[in-house]
Every structure is written in C-alpha cells, then in structure tokens.
Design a protein around this motif. Structure first.
Motif, mmCIF file in Angstrom:
data_model
loop_
_atom_site.group_PDB
_atom_site.id
_atom_site.type_symbol
_atom_site.label_atom_id
_atom_site.label_comp_id
_atom_site.label_asym_id
_atom_site.label_seq_id
_atom_site.Cartn_x
_atom_site.Cartn_y
_atom_site.Cartn_z
ATOM 1 N N LEU A 79 111.377 -1.181 -132.616
ATOM 2 C CA LEU A 79 112.102 -0.066 -133.223
ATOM 3 C C LEU A 79 111.421 0.389 -134.511
ATOM 4 C CD1 LEU A 79 115.873 -1.006 -132.730
ATOM 5 C CD2 LEU A 79 114.480 0.603 -131.405
ATOM 6 N N TRP A 80 110.970 -0.568 -135.316
ATOM 7 C CA TRP A 80 110.284 -0.247 -136.560
ATOM 8 C C TRP A 80 108.913 0.374 -136.285
ATOM 9 C CZ3 TRP A 80 111.738 -1.304 -141.783
ATOM 10 C CH2 TRP A 80 113.036 -1.781 -141.908
ATOM 11 N N GLN A 81 108.280 -0.057 -135.229
ATOM 12 C CA GLN A 81 107.005 0.550 -134.849
ATOM 13 C C GLN A 81 107.214 1.983 -134.384
ATOM 14 O OE1 GLN A 81 105.944 -2.410 -131.985
ATOM 15 N NE2 GLN A 81 105.027 -3.800 -133.485
ATOM 16 N N GLU A 82 108.333 2.213 -133.724
ATOM 17 C CA GLU A 82 108.652 3.557 -133.238
ATOM 18 C C GLU A 82 108.886 4.527 -134.393
ATOM 19 O OE1 GLU A 82 111.690 5.514 -129.916
ATOM 20 O OE2 GLU A 82 111.718 3.368 -130.309
ATOM 21 N N SER A 83 109.530 4.049 -135.446
ATOM 22 C CA SER A 83 109.804 4.913 -136.606
ATOM 23 C C SER A 83 108.588 5.045 -137.515
ATOM 24 C CB SER A 83 110.979 4.363 -137.426
ATOM 25 O OG SER A 83 110.604 3.177 -138.125
ATOM 26 N N GLY A 84 107.628 4.152 -137.362
ATOM 27 C CA GLY A 84 106.434 4.183 -138.206
ATOM 28 C C GLY A 84 106.532 3.325 -139.445
ATOM 29 N N ARG A 85 107.619 2.540 -139.562
ATOM 30 C CA ARG A 85 107.801 1.774 -140.804
ATOM 31 C C ARG A 85 107.340 0.317 -140.703
ATOM 32 N NH1 ARG A 85 113.197 2.305 -144.161
ATOM 33 N NH2 ARG A 85 114.230 1.639 -142.231
ATOM 34 N N TRP A 86 106.932 -0.119 -139.517
ATOM 35 C CA TRP A 86 106.537 -1.518 -139.359
ATOM 36 C C TRP A 86 105.393 -1.870 -140.311
ATOM 37 C CZ3 TRP A 86 108.755 -5.666 -137.574
ATOM 38 C CH2 TRP A 86 108.015 -6.792 -137.246
ATOM 39 N N GLU A 87 104.445 -0.963 -140.460
ATOM 40 C CA GLU A 87 103.328 -1.183 -141.370
ATOM 41 C C GLU A 87 103.622 -0.645 -142.765
ATOM 42 O OE1 GLU A 87 100.910 -3.075 -140.613
ATOM 43 O OE2 GLU A 87 101.449 -3.244 -138.488
ATOM 44 N N GLN A 88 104.362 0.451 -142.846
ATOM 45 C CA GLN A 88 104.620 1.097 -144.137
ATOM 46 C C GLN A 88 105.469 0.239 -145.078
ATOM 47 O OE1 GLN A 88 106.425 4.876 -143.302
ATOM 48 N NE2 GLN A 88 104.610 5.712 -142.311
ATOM 49 N N TYR A 89 106.418 -0.501 -144.517
ATOM 50 C CA TYR A 89 107.407 -1.175 -145.362
ATOM 51 C C TYR A 89 106.795 -2.285 -146.206
ATOM 52 C CZ TYR A 89 112.250 -2.021 -146.664
ATOM 53 O OH TYR A 89 113.420 -2.104 -147.365
ATOM 54 N N CYS A 105 112.208 -8.875 -137.058
ATOM 55 C CA CYS A 105 112.302 -8.935 -138.516
ATOM 56 C C CYS A 105 113.754 -9.150 -138.907
ATOM 57 C CB CYS A 105 111.765 -7.657 -139.169
ATOM 58 S SG CYS A 105 112.734 -6.164 -138.819
ATOM 59 N N LEU A 106 113.965 -9.659 -140.126
ATOM 60 C CA LEU A 106 115.307 -9.709 -140.702
ATOM 61 C C LEU A 106 115.558 -8.364 -141.376
ATOM 62 C CD1 LEU A 106 115.737 -13.249 -142.325
ATOM 63 C CD2 LEU A 106 116.689 -12.383 -140.184
ATOM 64 N N GLY A 107 116.649 -7.729 -141.007
ATOM 65 C CA GLY A 107 116.888 -6.359 -141.431
ATOM 66 C C GLY A 107 117.113 -6.196 -142.931
ATOM 67 N N PRO A 108 116.258 -5.405 -143.612
ATOM 68 C CA PRO A 108 116.513 -5.035 -144.994
ATOM 69 C C PRO A 108 117.384 -3.787 -145.077
ATOM 70 C CG PRO A 108 114.357 -4.244 -144.347
ATOM 71 C CD PRO A 108 114.938 -4.942 -143.142
ATOM 72 N N THR A 109 117.470 -3.079 -143.953
ATOM 73 C CA THR A 109 118.240 -1.849 -143.812
ATOM 74 C C THR A 109 118.307 -1.556 -142.318
ATOM 75 O OG1 THR A 109 118.385 0.471 -144.517
ATOM 76 C CG2 THR A 109 116.177 -0.402 -144.109
ATOM 77 N N HIS A 110 119.115 -0.557 -141.894
ATOM 78 C CA HIS A 110 119.395 -0.429 -140.466
ATOM 79 C C HIS A 110 119.195 0.983 -139.906
ATOM 80 C CE1 HIS A 110 120.936 -4.510 -140.657
ATOM 81 N NE2 HIS A 110 121.178 -4.486 -139.365
ATOM 82 N N GLU A 111 118.319 1.786 -140.513
ATOM 83 C CA GLU A 111 118.098 3.134 -139.992
ATOM 84 C C GLU A 111 117.637 3.118 -138.534
ATOM 85 O OE1 GLU A 111 118.299 3.522 -144.246
ATOM 86 O OE2 GLU A 111 117.035 2.232 -143.005
ATOM 87 N N GLU A 112 116.688 2.237 -138.227
ATOM 88 C CA GLU A 112 116.153 2.179 -136.861
ATOM 89 C C GLU A 112 117.206 1.740 -135.851
ATOM 90 O OE1 GLU A 112 112.627 2.205 -139.482
ATOM 91 O OE2 GLU A 112 114.537 1.145 -139.528
ATOM 92 N N VAL A 113 117.969 0.719 -136.213
ATOM 93 C CA VAL A 113 118.959 0.177 -135.273
ATOM 94 C C VAL A 113 120.058 1.196 -134.992
ATOM 95 C CG1 VAL A 113 120.685 -1.633 -134.912
ATOM 96 C CG2 VAL A 113 118.485 -2.202 -135.954
ATOM 97 N N ILE A 114 120.565 1.843 -136.038
ATOM 98 C CA ILE A 114 121.655 2.801 -135.839
ATOM 99 C C ILE A 114 121.167 4.034 -135.087
ATOM 100 C CG2 ILE A 114 121.410 4.064 -138.026
ATOM 101 C CD1 ILE A 114 124.744 2.956 -136.423
ATOM 102 N N THR A 115 119.929 4.463 -135.368
ATOM 103 C CA THR A 115 119.388 5.624 -134.659
ATOM 104 C C THR A 115 119.214 5.312 -133.180
ATOM 105 O OG1 THR A 115 118.197 6.304 -136.659
ATOM 106 C CG2 THR A 115 117.510 7.317 -134.593
ATOM 107 N N ASP A 116 118.774 4.101 -132.872
ATOM 108 C CA ASP A 116 118.645 3.679 -131.478
ATOM 109 C C ASP A 116 120.004 3.667 -130.789
ATOM 110 O OD1 ASP A 116 117.187 2.363 -129.185
ATOM 111 O OD2 ASP A 116 118.567 0.727 -129.720
ATOM 112 N N LEU A 117 121.014 3.155 -131.480
ATOM 113 C CA LEU A 117 122.361 3.110 -130.906
ATOM 114 C C LEU A 117 122.878 4.510 -130.598
ATOM 115 C CD1 LEU A 117 124.983 1.527 -130.210
ATOM 116 C CD2 LEU A 117 125.632 1.798 -132.618
ATOM 117 N N VAL A 118 122.736 5.402 -131.564
ATOM 118 C CA VAL A 118 123.280 6.760 -131.407
ATOM 119 C C VAL A 118 122.521 7.538 -130.333
ATOM 120 C CG1 VAL A 118 123.576 8.977 -132.579
ATOM 121 C CG2 VAL A 118 124.314 6.870 -133.695
#
Length: 570
Positions: A79-89, A105-118
């Motif tokens: 999910l983080w790779q899909e958003s582009g943040r896996w390397e950026q973070y 990863c242990l979630g520092p925030t949940h933008e990717e997870v919630i976007t996937d859910l929605v």
C-alpha cells in the motif's frame, strides 16, 4: 477511589533524563514509566487523563458527523509502495518481514489503509461525503525520542479521514473538522492558536496546526496584533519590503575584508547595518546547485525554498561545491558574475547599493545593484519572518512571536492519495471521478503533556478540571480518629453519588506529605478534613489553581465542589 488501594507511585526527586517539565512531572506524579526509548507505560493516573481527552475528542468528532472505526497497526508495504511513500517516508517508518518474507510496517499514520478501504467499498457519489476516524496507537521510529510523551516513538493518536466528491465539498469537510478541533481544545481548558502550517510528509494543499501556547514549545509561531492571521514560522508569509530611499545607483566598489566572513563581522568592519548586506547561500536541490539571496539580517526558510523549487531534497552545499560555484571559500560568495540559478527573497528586491561577497577570498563588493550588476532567476518569499514584520493579511497589524506545542493538525489532501491509489466514484452521469480527501490528527498523550507544560507551578501539575484524573481529592489528616474518618467517608460518599470523580487520601501519612502529593498530581479541588476544623463544623476547601482557601460546612463544601465541576464540564 481510595488512595491506599490505588496505584500512584509518586517520587520526590526529578529523574535525571527528564528534560521538560511535563516529562518530569508525569514521572514524579506516577503517571507514566519508561519501558524503552520513546516507549512508555501509561499508569492509572495518566491513563485517566488520556481517557478524558479521548472522550472529549470522540464526542466532538461524533458531533461533527465523523464515524469511528479501528484499523490495523500493522500495514502491508504494497500500500505504501502504491502511494509512493515507502521510500519517501524514511527511517521513521519501522519496517519488518513476516515468516513468508512479506514486507510490512508499523503504522505511523493511516492514509494508505483508509484509502484502500474506501476505494473497495465506496462506488457511488451517493455514498459521499463520509468521514471516518479512529483512536489508536501509532509508531514512528524517531531518531532522537525525547521529552516523554511530547516526542515519543509509540503514541496514541486520533486520526480522521474525509472523502468528498469535489474540492468545494472537501472544503466544507475541512471546516467542520477545523471547528471541531477548536471545540476540543477549548473543552480541554487549553490556551491555543490555530495557525497556518506546511503540509510536510503528509502532503496536500493546505493545513492548520493547533498549537498550545507554552514557553517550552518546540515550534515558533506568529500572530497578527490586529487580525486573526496566525502561522507556524515555517509557513508564515513575509510581505515585500518597500524600495530603498537611496534609489540612485552608486559606483561598484571592491573592498578588502581580511578574514571577515560572517554577516556580523563584515557589517562591523564596513560600519554598516546588517540589513545593508545581502548574503549569498549555495544549496543543493536534488543534488543540483542553487543560490539563495537574503538580506543580511534575515534567515533562510528552507521549507519555503524547497516548496518553491519543487525539489525532494534541499541542503546547504559543502565547501567544495561553494568553491566550484563561486570561485571563493564560504563567507565571500556574492551574486555578481555567478552562472547559477538565483532565487532572491522579496526583501532583496527593494534594496539599493548593498554589500555582497566578491567571489574572492578576503574581498567584498559595495554598492551592488540588481539589474545593473546581476540578475535574479526568481523573486520569492524564502525567509523566516521576524518580530515586528508587517502582517501579510492586513494593513495595520504587525507580527508577534510565540512558542507553541503542536497537538493537532488538519490537512486538505486533495487527490494526493486517491489519485495514486485509484480511489474513485461514479458521479450522477455515471462518469468515474477521483475522490477528494482530507486528514485530521490529534496527539492524545501529547495533548495531556502540553496541558502540563502550560499548567504547572513549583509544586506540580495544575490540571484544568475537564481532563484532570480526578475532580477532587479528600485529604483526611488522621483516619484513625473516628470524627475524621466518619466525616471523610460521608463527604466521599456524597460526592461519588453526585457523579464527582473523587480520590480519598486515606493513607497513614503526615499531612504535609499528603498535601505535597495532592499538589504534585494536580487535582483541581482539595477538601482537607481535620479534627481541629471539624470541632467548629468546618472543613477546608482549596482551589489548586488560585490557591484560594475557604472554611465551609461539610454540606457547603460538597455543594461548592459539585457546582465547580458542573460549570467546568458544561
């Protein structure tokens, strides 16, 4: 609750590794205990205050139309790779592999997870808008965790995410959260400011930070003396300076400045004010040299410059790069003759006959002028504002400076995540559209710590009543005496029956010891029950914040506590 049966391990001495007052007092007051760097146990007293903040947050989020859910702490890398943040973070993202060698990863925030859910569940415009939130533990692998709950690695956070059909609707959702946040921090009894801020690693087009005002705050914020404008210094706008009165260009003059490198040294040597100098800074933007020009008495705001350049990385260039770009060592750089991209601050645009480095060791130039002696690629606001700067939003106000502790942040994300992760919906015409998002975070434990930074004295914490672990403490001076024990139990029972959260200090300790503990843990109201005052039918009621002491009948003391609590919790 009886003190003798509760778990409040207070300590007299300040722990040596506790730097800020909230960390010191939460440790001394038996509210938290360190397990590892940036990781803490929440003890019962601290947890009670944290739960108070959570309840206020939950009530106001529900009131604003948000819906609570709970997402996993462990998140798949894909999910983080899909958003582009896996390397950026970066390294703050704690990554690991499971037994199947799959990355998580242990979630520092949940933008990717919630976007996937929605994106999986929301298909039509009829399902929007929606705002989903959670209160949950997060983990960010801070390089230097410090200050207790102020900058820990593991922490409790409320994060909410709104989803809308377009930008106009997203603005409405953003404003609802902005107003909800104001109510939350008002109800917590905090002095705070909502300030414009940079969006940072979360991204998006617009954001506000909610800052608790405290001298110990890590963040510098500014506000206008005449209007509602307020911003983090990273974001605060500087108004363009007026053109200098000395408008006639003078002849360019090269002067020797032996071993004079700093702005202070050069200004003193040439007997001019620092504001008459222009400093030339060489930086690397995505490893490409760029030059920034600022007035001598101003400081570069790297976040502003980074945003203007649109680069991923920005850092000061080393000596080797400075020499390559300017031909001179650090301290003697100037814009005249440079073949480089030059970004000049707006304040430079109005200057005439200023001093710069001469791009040669031990030499500076006097009477340098824009246009005649060099040209600028771009003029932009790239400096930190200073005390007394004119307000960028009104004509009459000036900027004043504060220190603040960030406890909440609201973001207009736009389509940053929904576009990258293909979160779409079908509009009324059956056409596919990208969802507009916002995200909204509050640090729960950080809010409690910030409250302590703002509310304390030499004796301990002074909790605002809405988030105090208990509303009232009864200090029974000698529970072995029948009259004291019976009176204390009677008051305790009446307050508890009225819904007042009361702690009965029934320990066999000296009065002074009990009073010190009561002050340390910050309970707002204290009823002292002793045989001397009881002989006159009185007990002592003390307000922790004001220090005001009253001798009242037992009945009047109970009623006064009830009234104070009811007023504070309205």
């Amino acid at each position: 609750m009886r003190y003798s049966q509760y778990f409040i391990p207070t300590v007299k001495e300040t722990p040596s590794d506790a730097e800020v007052i909230s960390h010191q007092l939460m440790l001394r007051g038996g509210m938290i205990r360190k397990l590892a760097a940036g990781v803490y146990n929440y003890l019962p007293l601290g947890l009670r205050s944290i739960r108070k903040v959570e309840n206020i947050v939950r009530e106001e989020m529900n009131r604003a139309g948000a819906i609570e859910l709970l997402m996993p702490t462990v998140q798949p890398a894909e999910l983080w790779q899909e958003s582009g943040r896996w390397e950026q973070y970066g390294k703050e993202l704690l990554r690991f592999r499971d037994r199947k060698d799959t990355e998580f990863c242990l979630g520092p925030t949940h933008e990717e997870v919630i976007t996937d859910l929605v994106r999986r569940e929301v298909k039509s415009y009829r399902q929007l808008p929606i705002n989903l939130y959670q209160i949950q533990g997060k983990f960010r692998d801070e390089i230097r965790p410090r200050f207790g709950l102020m900058r820990g690695r593991e922490f409790i956070m409320k994060d909410a995410y709104s989803f809308d059909v377009d930008e106009k609707a997203a603005d409405i959702s953003y404003d609802k959260m902005y107003q909800a946040y104001r109510r939350i921090f008002e109800r917590c009894g905090l002095k705070f400011r909502a300030v414009e801020a940079d969006t940072g690693s979360i991204g998006g087009s617009w954001s506000h930070e909610f800052m608790v005002l405290a001298e110990s705050g890590e963040d510098a914020i500014v506000s206008c003396t005449a209007c509602d404008y307020a911003a983090n210094v990273e974001k605060a706008e500087a108004r363009q300076s007026a053109v200098s009165e000395h408008a006639d260009p003078r002849d360019l003059e090269k002067v020797a400045t032996p071993d004079k490198k700093s702005i202070e040294e050069v200004a003193s040597f040439l007997a001019v004010h620092e504001s008459s100098l222009v400093k030339t800074l060489v930086l690397l933007a995505d490893n490409e040299p760029v030059v920034a020009l600022l007035r001598g008495d101003h400081e570069l705001n790297e976040i502003k410059l980074k945003n203007i350049l649109g680069c991923d990385t920005l850092e000061m260039a080393g000596e080797e790069v400075v020499v390559k770009v300017t031909g001179a060592p650090t301290g003697f750089a100037g814009p005249v003759g440079l073949k480089a991209k030059i970004i000049a601050d707006l304040a430079v645009q109005g200057m005439k006959n200023f001093v710069t480095g001469a791009n040669a060791k031990d030499l500076h130039l006097k009477n340098v002028n824009l246009g005649r002696d060099f040209n600028v690629t771009t003029f932009a606001d790239i400096r930190n504002v200073v005390l007394g700067d004119p307000c960028p939003r009104c004509e009459s106000g000036t900027l004043e400076m504060w220190r603040g502790i960030e406890v909440g942040h609201v973001f207009k994300l736009g389509t940053k995540y929904s576009k990258a992760m293909k979160a779409t919906y079908l509009d009324a015409d059956g056409k596919e559209q990208i969802i507009f998002m916002g995200c909204y975070g509050i640090g729960i434990g950080r809010t409690v710590a910030a409250c302590i930074e703002q509310n304390h004295d030499e004796n301990g914490i002074i909790f605002p009543l809405p988030i105090a672990p208990f509303h009232c403490i009864i200090s029974a001076l000698n529970m072995k005496e029948d009259v004291v024990r019976e009176a204390s139990e009677a008051i305790y029972g009446q307050l508890a029956a009225a819904g007042i959260e009361v702690l009965l200090d029934d320990r066999d300790e000296r009065p002074g010891f009990k009073f010190k503990d009561a002050d340390l843990i910050g309970i707002p109201l204290r009823i002292v029950v002793g045989s001397k005052n009881l002989a006159d039918g009185k007990v002592e009621l003390k307000c922790r914040r004001s220090g005001e002491v009253e001798l009242l009948s037992m009945a009047d003391a109970v009623e006064k506590v009830k009234a104070a609590v009811n007023t504070a919790l309205k």
